[in-house]
Design a protein around this motif. Structure first.
Motif, short mmCIF file in Angstrom:
data_model
loop_
_atom_site.label_atom_id
_atom_site.label_comp_id
_atom_site.label_asym_id
_atom_site.label_seq_id
_atom_site.Cartn_x
_atom_site.Cartn_y
_atom_site.Cartn_z
N GLU A 70 15.02 61.81 -71.25
CA GLU A 70 14.90 60.42 -71.70
C GLU A 70 13.92 60.35 -72.87
OE1 GLU A 70 14.21 57.16 -68.82
OE2 GLU A 70 12.38 56.75 -69.96
N VAL A 71 14.28 59.57 -73.89
CA VAL A 71 13.34 59.21 -74.95
C VAL A 71 13.36 57.69 -75.05
CG1 VAL A 71 13.56 61.36 -76.24
CG2 VAL A 71 15.13 59.49 -76.73
N GLY A 72 12.22 57.11 -75.33
CA GLY A 72 12.16 55.66 -75.32
C GLY A 72 11.03 55.11 -76.16
N SER A 73 11.08 53.79 -76.32
CA SER A 73 10.10 53.06 -77.09
C SER A 73 9.73 51.79 -76.35
CB SER A 73 10.67 52.73 -78.47
OG SER A 73 9.83 51.82 -79.16
N LYS A 74 8.43 51.50 -76.29
CA LYS A 74 7.94 50.28 -75.65
C LYS A 74 7.08 49.52 -76.66
CE LYS A 74 7.52 52.67 -71.18
NZ LYS A 74 6.60 52.95 -70.03
N TRP A 75 7.39 48.25 -76.80
CA TRP A 75 6.62 47.40 -77.72
C TRP A 75 6.34 46.08 -77.05
CZ3 TRP A 75 7.68 42.74 -80.30
CH2 TRP A 75 6.81 42.42 -81.36
N HIS A 76 5.09 45.65 -77.10
CA HIS A 76 4.66 44.46 -76.40
C HIS A 76 3.70 43.71 -77.30
CE1 HIS A 76 2.75 42.64 -72.49
NE2 HIS A 76 3.20 41.73 -73.33
N ALA A 77 4.18 42.63 -77.91
CA ALA A 77 3.34 41.85 -78.82
C ALA A 77 2.46 40.89 -78.03
CB ALA A 77 4.22 41.06 -79.80
N GLN A 78 1.32 40.53 -78.63
CA GLN A 78 0.41 39.64 -77.96
C GLN A 78 0.95 38.22 -77.84
OE1 GLN A 78 -3.45 39.87 -79.79
NE2 GLN A 78 -3.81 41.98 -79.10
N ASP A 79 1.95 37.85 -78.64
CA ASP A 79 2.52 36.51 -78.54
C ASP A 79 3.60 36.41 -77.47
OD1 ASP A 79 4.65 37.84 -79.65
OD2 ASP A 79 4.65 36.75 -81.55
N GLY A 80 3.82 37.49 -76.69
CA GLY A 80 4.76 37.43 -75.59
C GLY A 80 6.08 38.10 -75.85
N ARG A 81 6.37 38.47 -77.10
CA ARG A 81 7.62 39.17 -77.37
C ARG A 81 7.54 40.59 -76.83
NH1 ARG A 81 8.07 38.91 -83.57
NH2 ARG A 81 5.80 39.02 -83.32
N GLN A 82 8.64 41.03 -76.21
CA GLN A 82 8.68 42.37 -75.63
C GLN A 82 10.06 42.97 -75.88
OE1 GLN A 82 7.52 42.44 -71.52
NE2 GLN A 82 5.86 40.98 -71.82
N LEU A 83 10.07 44.26 -76.14
CA LEU A 83 11.32 44.98 -76.33
C LEU A 83 11.16 46.39 -75.77
CD1 LEU A 83 14.20 45.12 -77.60
CD2 LEU A 83 13.10 45.92 -79.69
N ASP A 84 12.18 46.84 -75.06
CA ASP A 84 12.17 48.18 -74.45
C ASP A 84 13.50 48.83 -74.74
OD1 ASP A 84 11.67 50.39 -72.97
OD2 ASP A 84 11.70 49.40 -71.03
N VAL A 85 13.46 50.02 -75.29
CA VAL A 85 14.68 50.77 -75.61
C VAL A 85 14.56 52.17 -75.03
CG1 VAL A 85 16.20 51.65 -77.41
CG2 VAL A 85 15.05 49.46 -77.72
N SER A 86 15.59 52.62 -74.31
CA SER A 86 15.61 53.98 -73.77
C SER A 86 16.95 54.62 -74.04
CB SER A 86 15.36 53.97 -72.25
OG SER A 86 14.08 53.47 -71.93
N VAL A 87 16.92 55.89 -74.40
CA VAL A 87 18.13 56.71 -74.55
C VAL A 87 18.02 57.84 -73.54
CG1 VAL A 87 19.52 58.11 -76.11
CG2 VAL A 87 18.26 56.12 -77.00
N PHE A 88 19.07 58.09 -72.77
CA PHE A 88 18.94 59.03 -71.66
C PHE A 88 20.20 59.87 -71.50
CE2 PHE A 88 20.66 55.07 -70.04
CZ PHE A 88 21.72 55.48 -69.26
N ARG A 89 20.03 60.99 -70.81
CA ARG A 89 21.15 61.85 -70.44
C ARG A 89 20.79 62.55 -69.13
NH1 ARG A 89 23.62 66.30 -74.47
NH2 ARG A 89 24.68 64.42 -75.23
#
Length: 705
Positions: free
Chosen positions: A499-518
């Motif tokens: 698995e490779v992934g990215s986590k981003w969490h802004a202080q204004d409440g926006r959040q995004l999570d992306v994962s690529v897996f096998r």
């Protein structure tokens, strides 16, 4: 904030967020601090872990019946939780395609409730005794680090109830809806005189949307805690009684087209049904002293299941080896878990260690009876099976998290598992020989991952690991060659995950999570034949599950929030094998080519929720969609994709003596016809379990302190 929206979901890059940056966003609501244990690193923020971990918060102001975990899990990417409209069978649960082949119960996914396993040592589990009424949160772990939970850990789902605090409200809740569905519950939560408590009791009954699907459930869940010997001692209690839940069985495509609410004729003829009674208790003691921490846990329970199947008498009369059409299981289970943790420094950098051992055991008396007496069917007849099945595991595990530089950290672990099966046959009659036998499986499953802090709000991670999955006793029950005895030649499936992934969490409440897996699996377990009510299994060579998961949360304005989740999953066979093409086929005769889809796994899933909470009101629009699903190995049948809209509304009043909340929910607002779940490789071609048409429910909740 809604439970489906309150979760950790973090992202690929700020570039992906630019279309949303024009929306004004309020400061995020602060959530209570919790000790996330799904990755066995209780001292580390999950944001810093190289794993896909979601926490779904169960709000007290949820709308809907609040009776099944599937109600709360729609927004978790990679997870499929399907309400089967059939309370004789459990919720269908799969994570990244693992567990999708299960025709009943939960398979390939580890389930724990307040730390007590709801998955038995052989990998067979159930969700029916989990309570949303008393729950605080649900943790879902996906990817390589699931293997740290041992056998059959394609993913991990944990339900945690809240610890009672002084001043917590007590509440009564009632919900009523279509088909005479009624749910009545009470929760007592608080603390005083050295004891804290969280006790939730619930009654649920329904006539069912489909014919012959009436059900009733009573459940009790309790978490009681106190201070003892410098630590914390908790008593965990659980009870479930679900008598004579009717089973409408699956439908063929023609039956779905004619009347999706009907039950198969044999469901009426044999009065197909299932009864479950379960009680369990656990004790957990935890202590922290300086840099060290200890946890000791023990649990024990009793579970009895009786199920009446629609197997024709002729199939039972024609074979002395047939186990009958009534299944009766009664047995106990229990286990111990001990672990030690330490946090300190290595070369001046933070280090967290966990080591432990656990052992679990299940002893089950399995009997089978004919489902007929003379010309009367659907009753318990002559004994046809009598055996004692024992499965036990002893596991050791260790894990270390080390932040070796200000921006880099490493999480690594290993688990060694030994699982032993033993069956003592007590039914030796005529041509039916002694089928006793035993088998041992062992596996060492290492896992490692790194996390990189690109910025205080953005993390990148990569992880690799190995896992394994033994057959369950149900899969060992019959040999594929039709001879007597257990299928002790079945091997454990072995998987390699990345698995490779990215986590981003802004202080204004926006959040995004992306994962690529096998995940590549060798010796995958699959159906060999399905005939005369008997399923046999075998190992097929190679399979692959790979995909992308994405989730996003956007506070759009004051009291307005958007949540999105999307999964693309390609689950397919990598080596050809033979499968049965016709009903009641005993010998596989059709080639399943490399590249064929694994049944029960949709290629795409999507979820969206827009919630507006002005003052005392709460409104929500929810959408859920799934692509088509292949239902058998040879892909001659499939369930079409669908998209559904749901609406919620609620209003709260603060009164002198407490808080009153009224709520309503409409599911499938556009009244779509769709297949809600499927029965993979059903031997009679009854693959489909239709979802309900437009349904409405209303409820009241009274809370007081």
């Amino acid at each position: 904030m809604n439970s489906a929206a309150r979760r950790h979901c973090l992202p690929l890059s700020a570039l992906l967020l630019s279309p949303f940056s024009v929306a004004a966003a309020p400061s995020p609501t602060s959530l209570p601090a919790v000790q996330v244990q799904a990755a066995r690193v209780p001292g580390v923020d999950p944001f810093a872990l190289p794993a896909s971990l979601d926490t779904v918060w169960i709000d007290a102001d949820r709308s809907g019946p609040n009776t099944q975990l599937s109600e709360a899990l729609g927004g978790v990417p990679g997870l499929l939780a399907r309400d089967r409209q059939n309370f004789a069978q459990d919720t269908q649960l799969s994570i990244r395609g693992f567990g999708a082949r299960s025709t009943f119960g939960v398979r390939g996914v580890r389930v724990l409730i307040d730390g007590v396993p709801a998955t038995m040592p052989d990998g067979q589990g159930q969700l029916s005794h989990a309570s949303l009424l008393g729950a605080e949160r649900i943790e879902v772990l996906r990817g390589p680090f699931s293997a740290l939970y041992g056998n059959s850990s394609g993913g991990v789902l944990q339900v945690w109830s809240a610890q009672g605090q002084a001043g917590d409200p007590w509440r009564l809740r009632v919900n009523a809806g279509a088909d005479n569905t009624l749910s009545v519950g009470a929760q007592l939560r608080g603390a005083g005189k050295g004891i804290d408590y969280n006790v939730a009791a619930n009654h649920f009954s329904t006539d069912g949307w489909r014919d012959h699907s009436r059900a009733r459930r009573e459940s009790l869940n309790a978490r009681l805690g106190t201070e003892l010997a410098g630590g914390r001692l908790e008593l965990l209690l659980n009870a479930l009684h679900a008598p004579n839940a009717q089973d409408p069985l699956g439908l063929t495509r023609a039956q779905v087209t004619a009347d999706p609410r009907q039950a198969t004729a044999v469901a009426h003829q044999y009065n197909t049904r299932k009864s479950v009674r379960q009680q369990q208790a656990g004790l957990r003691w935890t202590r922290e002293a300086g840099a060290q921490r200890w946890q000791l846990m023990g649990y024990a329970g009793q579970r009895a299941v009786s199920q009446y199947l629609p197997i024709p008498p002729s199939a039972q009369r024609n074979s002395e080896l047939h186990a009958g059409g009534v299944i009766d299981l009664d047995g106990g289970y229990g286990g111990l878990d001990a672990r030690w943790g330490w946090n300190g420094d290595l070369w001046g950098r933070p280090l967290d260690l966990v080591v432990g051992v656990n052992a679990d055991r299940q002893r089950q008396h399995r009997t089978g009876y004919e489902n007929f007496i003379g010309s009367t069917v659907g009753v318990r007849g002559r004994l046809r099976r009598d055996q004692i099945d024992i499965v036990q595991n002893v596991d050791q595990f260790a894990q270390a998290w080390w932040q070796w530089s200000p921006r880099w950290s490493l999480l690594a672990g290993v688990r060694h598992s030994t699982v032993r099966f033993e069956s003592d046959d007590r039914y030796i009659v005529g041509r039916n020989p002694d089928d006793s036998g035993r088998r041992r499986y062992q596996a060492t499953t290492p896992v490692a991952g790194v996390s990189f802090e690109a910025s205080p709000q953005w993390r990148l991670h990569a992880a690799v690991g190995r896992g394994f999955e033994t057959p369950t006793f149900n899969e060992l029950g019959y040999r594929a060659d039709g001879q007597a005895g257990l299928a002790l030649d079945l091997a454990a499936a072995r998987s390699r995950s990345l698995e490779v992934g990215s986590k981003w969490h802004a202080q204004d409440g926006r959040q995004l999570d992306v994962s690529v897996f096998r995940a590549d699996t060798d010796d995958e377990l699959a159906v060999a034949s399905n005939t005369n009510g008997r399923s046999t299994y075998r190992n097929i060579s190679r399979t692959r599950r790979q995909g992308v998961e994405l989730q996003y949360r956007q506070p759009m304005a004051e009291q307005l929030e958007l949540q999105l989740a999307w999964t693309w999953l390609q689950a397919q066979v990598r080596s050809p094998y033979l499968a049965c093409a016709a009903s009641n086929c005993a010998v596989p005769d059709t080639v399943v080519a490399a590249g064929s889809r694994l049944p029960g796994v949709p290629r795409q899933q999507a979820y969206a929720r827009l919630q507006w909470s002005p003052g005392d009101w709460q409104w929500a629009l929810e959408a859920a969609a799934s692509s088509d699903v292949v239902v058998n190995d040879i892909a001659t049948e499939r369930a079409p994709g669908y998209a559904l809209l749901n609406l919620e509304a609620g209003r709260s009043w603060t009164l002198q003596s407490g808080d009153l909340r009224a709520f309503a929910r409409i599911d499938n607002v556009l009244d779509q016809r769709y297949i809600g779940s499927v029965i993979v490789n059903d031997g009679n071609g009854r693959f489909f379990e239709p979802g309900p048409d437009r349904r409405a429910s209303v409820g009241l909740q009274w809370s007081w302190r």
